[in-house]
Design a protein around this motif. Structure first.
Motif, PDB file in Angstrom:
ATOM      1  N   THR B 174       0.814  -1.223   0.000  1.00  0.00           N
ATOM      2  CA  THR B 174       0.000   0.000   0.000  1.00  0.00           C
ATOM      3  C   THR B 174       0.843   1.266   0.000  1.00  0.00           C
ATOM      4  N   ARG B 175       2.104   1.180   0.444  1.00  0.00           N
ATOM      5  CA  ARG B 175       2.895   2.403   0.574  1.00  0.00           C
ATOM      6  C   ARG B 175       3.992   2.549  -0.471  1.00  0.00           C
ATOM      7  N   ILE B 176       4.331   1.453  -1.163  1.00  0.00           N
ATOM      8  CA  ILE B 176       5.332   1.556  -2.231  1.00  0.00           C
ATOM      9  C   ILE B 176       4.609   1.555  -3.572  1.00  0.00           C
ATOM     10  N   PRO B 177       4.741   2.659  -4.327  1.00  0.00           N
ATOM     11  CA  PRO B 177       4.021   2.737  -5.610  1.00  0.00           C
ATOM     12  C   PRO B 177       4.426   1.590  -6.542  1.00  0.00           C
ATOM     13  N   ASN B 178       3.453   0.978  -7.175  1.00  0.00           N
ATOM     14  CA  ASN B 178       3.685  -0.099  -8.147  1.00  0.00           C
ATOM     15  C   ASN B 178       4.372  -1.325  -7.581  1.00  0.00           C
ATOM     16  N   CYS B 179       4.264  -1.542  -6.291  1.00  0.00           N
ATOM     17  CA  CYS B 179       4.825  -2.761  -5.716  1.00  0.00           C
ATOM     18  C   CYS B 179       4.035  -3.958  -6.269  1.00  0.00           C
ATOM     19  N   HIS B 180       4.742  -4.924  -6.838  1.00  0.00           N
ATOM     20  CA  HIS B 180       4.066  -6.076  -7.448  1.00  0.00           C
ATOM     21  C   HIS B 180       3.530  -7.029  -6.385  1.00  0.00           C
ATOM     22  N   PHE B 181       2.397  -7.614  -6.684  1.00  0.00           N
ATOM     23  CA  PHE B 181       1.747  -8.537  -5.754  1.00  0.00           C
ATOM     24  C   PHE B 181       1.596  -9.882  -6.460  1.00  0.00           C
ATOM     25  N   ILE B 182       2.359 -10.873  -5.986  1.00  0.00           N
ATOM     26  CA  ILE B 182       2.408 -12.181  -6.629  1.00  0.00           C
ATOM     27  C   ILE B 182       1.933 -13.248  -5.645  1.00  0.00           C
ATOM     28  N   ALA B 183       1.088 -14.162  -6.115  1.00  0.00           N
ATOM     29  CA  ALA B 183       0.726 -15.329  -5.302  1.00  0.00           C
ATOM     30  C   ALA B 183       1.194 -16.566  -6.047  1.00  0.00           C
ATOM     31  N   GLY B 199      -4.974 -23.773   1.944  1.00  0.00           N
ATOM     32  CA  GLY B 199      -3.891 -23.680   0.968  1.00  0.00           C
ATOM     33  C   GLY B 199      -3.311 -22.280   0.837  1.00  0.00           C
ATOM     34  N   GLY B 200      -2.318 -22.181  -0.043  1.00  0.00           N
ATOM     35  CA  GLY B 200      -1.620 -20.911  -0.245  1.00  0.00           C
ATOM     36  C   GLY B 200      -2.542 -19.784  -0.674  1.00  0.00           C
ATOM     37  N   GLY B 201      -3.553 -20.117  -1.475  1.00  0.00           N
ATOM     38  CA  GLY B 201      -4.500 -19.094  -1.919  1.00  0.00           C
ATOM     39  C   GLY B 201      -5.279 -18.495  -0.759  1.00  0.00           C
ATOM     40  N   SER B 202      -5.469 -19.288   0.294  1.00  0.00           N
ATOM     41  CA  SER B 202      -6.196 -18.783   1.462  1.00  0.00           C
ATOM     42  C   SER B 202      -5.379 -17.730   2.199  1.00  0.00           C
ATOM     43  N   LEU B 203      -4.068 -17.924   2.255  1.00  0.00           N
ATOM     44  CA  LEU B 203      -3.245 -16.916   2.943  1.00  0.00           C
ATOM     45  C   LEU B 203      -3.181 -15.621   2.132  1.00  0.00           C
ATOM     46  N   SER B 204      -3.045 -15.732   0.812  1.00  0.00           N
ATOM     47  CA  SER B 204      -3.002 -14.486   0.033  1.00  0.00           C
ATOM     48  C   SER B 204      -4.360 -13.780   0.057  1.00  0.00           C
ATOM     49  N   ALA B 205      -5.416 -14.526   0.437  1.00  0.00           N
ATOM     50  CA  ALA B 205      -6.753 -13.899   0.548  1.00  0.00           C
ATOM     51  C   ALA B 205      -6.748 -12.763   1.574  1.00  0.00           C
ATOM     52  N   VAL B 206      -5.904 -12.869   2.589  1.00  0.00           N
ATOM     53  CA  VAL B 206      -5.792 -11.795   3.595  1.00  0.00           C
ATOM     54  C   VAL B 206      -5.367 -10.492   2.928  1.00  0.00           C
ATOM     55  N   LEU B 207      -4.307 -10.560   2.133  1.00  0.00           N
ATOM     56  CA  LEU B 207      -3.782  -9.355   1.481  1.00  0.00           C
ATOM     57  C   LEU B 207      -4.746  -8.865   0.401  1.00  0.00           C
ATOM     58  N   ARG B 208      -5.300  -9.816  -0.341  1.00  0.00           N
ATOM     59  CA  ARG B 208      -6.288  -9.516  -1.364  1.00  0.00           C
ATOM     60  C   ARG B 208      -7.438  -8.702  -0.770  1.00  0.00           C
ATOM     61  N   ALA B 210      -7.439  -7.128   2.252  1.00  0.00           N
ATOM     62  CA  ALA B 210      -6.989  -5.908   2.933  1.00  0.00           C
ATOM     63  C   ALA B 210      -6.670  -4.788   1.943  1.00  0.00           C
ATOM     64  N   ILE B 211      -6.037  -5.129   0.805  1.00  0.00           N
ATOM     65  CA  ILE B 211      -5.643  -4.062  -0.123  1.00  0.00           C
ATOM     66  C   ILE B 211      -6.654  -3.884  -1.249  1.00  0.00           C
ATOM     67  N   GLY B 212      -7.568  -4.843  -1.398  1.00  0.00           N
ATOM     68  CA  GLY B 212      -8.611  -4.693  -2.414  1.00  0.00           C
ATOM     69  C   GLY B 212      -8.138  -4.876  -3.840  1.00  0.00           C
TER      70      GLY B 212
END
Lengths: 302, 302
Positions: B174-183, B199-208, B210-212
């Motif tokens: 959220t604070r670094i412009p254009n920071c890539h988000f990879i799952a 599974g792994g997709g469930s953990l990335s769901a938190v960030l998904r 939170a950051i929308g």
């Protein structure tokens, strides 16, 4: 179109019109650790006029008892039975709305405040602050025995979240038929003094994604919170007003519950959010700058 | 409608038609810790006929090097450069697909295998197995300093997940412009010897949540994995076949990439999933019971 309150007569008429006042706290009564100017006087005035005062907060990390200490520290009169937090709402939802038998146990992702509320309603809790679940040791199902008495999983914000907790909650939700899935709030983030962090809704997103179904959410704007208030407080909805600083939680909560609403601009919502070209479709009945504006009544009244 | 393979001529014709064979592993070559009968012979036969063999797995917890030890243990010939895991795909995506400068750092939620792949591609990693991030101490932004060189957050399955990791990843996104988000994958759950876990997709769901916003996903069926294979292996797509046991990952992955597909029934997909009234809309080009069925060719060939 909202009524913009500005003169003493309008405030006096507002006071006359409503007997029960539901208040969001952060952004309305206080902001972080500072009181909103005039809020204490207005609350005292309402009590002096025998108005019923209820505090409705989405903070699920504290029990009502520990949340009251915040009121004490800021010098605001408040009684435990006037405070409705989403942790308490989760507990009341289980005990009084769906009547989960007290022989059932509740698996908790959340703080000791959430555990306390559930225990106060008579439930035995698992998970939460249990050191066996607050561990970073690898979790294996080989050593896990499913407690068949678990009837609900309640998920709130938990700074001590672990993969073990997610895994156990997942087992209960998928292996126990009709296990209830409750989230204390849907907040994606929450503000702290030093910036924003992932909120309770983000943690329940793990379970939501893993099991493929949505929880019952006990925080505003969901009506479960109002059901809990109804179960404990008698009020006439036509003479009740919800005061808040957030359109998509507080104001929507009041409107969905058939209550009138008052938006204050001391918190999240800005003038632009309600009047600009991208104004929210959620329109409060009344708007005023600050709850402190109602102080004018005391002058008129005395 | 799929072609159901059953006789020697059909298997021989299949062998003649494809020069490059992409294999999913679990449910195709082995199941848990047991080999699928005949799989070793068929793989040897393909190599003997100078076919190119590539293993494509969504397992992101192991590096290719450590994944190879699984092949060794089961007695299957495999070379590190024939193995494409979603951890490796995440690393190659950053280094070769979007050309993230090597001066950039990567914040990791995941295992040491994921860290190893990122390091092999030349990136400095933060988070992951760092003891400072594998802690249940409360996280406060007051003591956090944002590393301005972080250019990506990569999230996979992490048994040592903590609120600190979620919070730091959230800050970077959220604070670094254009920071890539990879799952590394979208799997909601994963099977273990003793049952199913988030599974792994469930953990990335938190960030998904939170950051929308959604991450770029490097696991099958996403095509990033195929882009990585393309970057390292030359193949003619008209003479390449993807062999797998899952319709919504393996078969969809092959089809989206313009490859022919062969479904085996030794893993997740059952006969009913492809022929019953609720059959999947994803239809493989060929179906056979087991990869071991191709052994008939060796009889014919010798």
């Amino acid at each position: 179109m909202s009524v913009r309150l500005s003169n003493t007569d309008e405030y006096v008429s507002l006071l006359d019109k409503y007997d029960t006042w539901l208040f969001d706290c952060d952004g309305v009564i206080w902001k972080g650790d500072s009181m909103i100017e005039g809020a204490v006087e207005v609350l005292n005035l309402l009590r002096h006029r025998n108005k019923k005062v209820v505090f409705v907060t989405n903070n699920a990390s504290k029990s009502r008892r520990s949340y009251r200490t915040k009121f004490d520290q800021l010098g605001v009169e408040a009684h435990v039975d006037e405070i409705y937090g989403s942790a308490y709402a989760a507990a009341v939802y289980l005990s009084s709305v769906i009547n989960l038998p007290k022989t059932k146990r509740v698996y908790v992702i959340g703080t000791s405040g959430l555990e306390e509320e559930l225990q106060n309603e008579g439930f035995f809790v698992l998970g939460g602050s249990d050191p066996a679940d607050c561990t970073l040791e690898p979790f294996s199902l080989e050593n896990f025995s499913l407690d068949p008495d678990v009837g609900a999983v309640v998920c709130g914000l938990d700074q001590m979240i672990t993969y073990t907790k997610f895994s156990k909650a997942f087992q209960y939700l998928t292996r126990i038929p009709n296990c209830h899935f409750i989230a204390t709030n849907e907040d994606s983030t929450y503000p702290t003094a030093h910036g924003t962090l992932p909120g309770g809704g983000s943690l329940s997103a793990v379970l939501r994604y893993a099991i493929g179904r949505d929880p019952v959410c006990t925080g505003k704007p969901q009506q479960v919170m109002l059901d809990c208030i109804k179960a404990k407080v008698s009020y006439d909805p036509t003479r009740t007003i919800m005061v808040g600083d957030r359109l998509n939680t507080d104001i929507l909560f009041g409107q969905t519950g058939g209550l009138d609403t008052l938006l204050v601009l001391t918190g999240v919502t800005t003038e632009n959010d309600i009047t600009g070209p991208d104004a929210s479709p959620i329109v409060p009945k009344f708007v005023t700058n600050s709850i402190g504006d109602l102080r004018v009544i005391s002058t008129k009244a005395n």
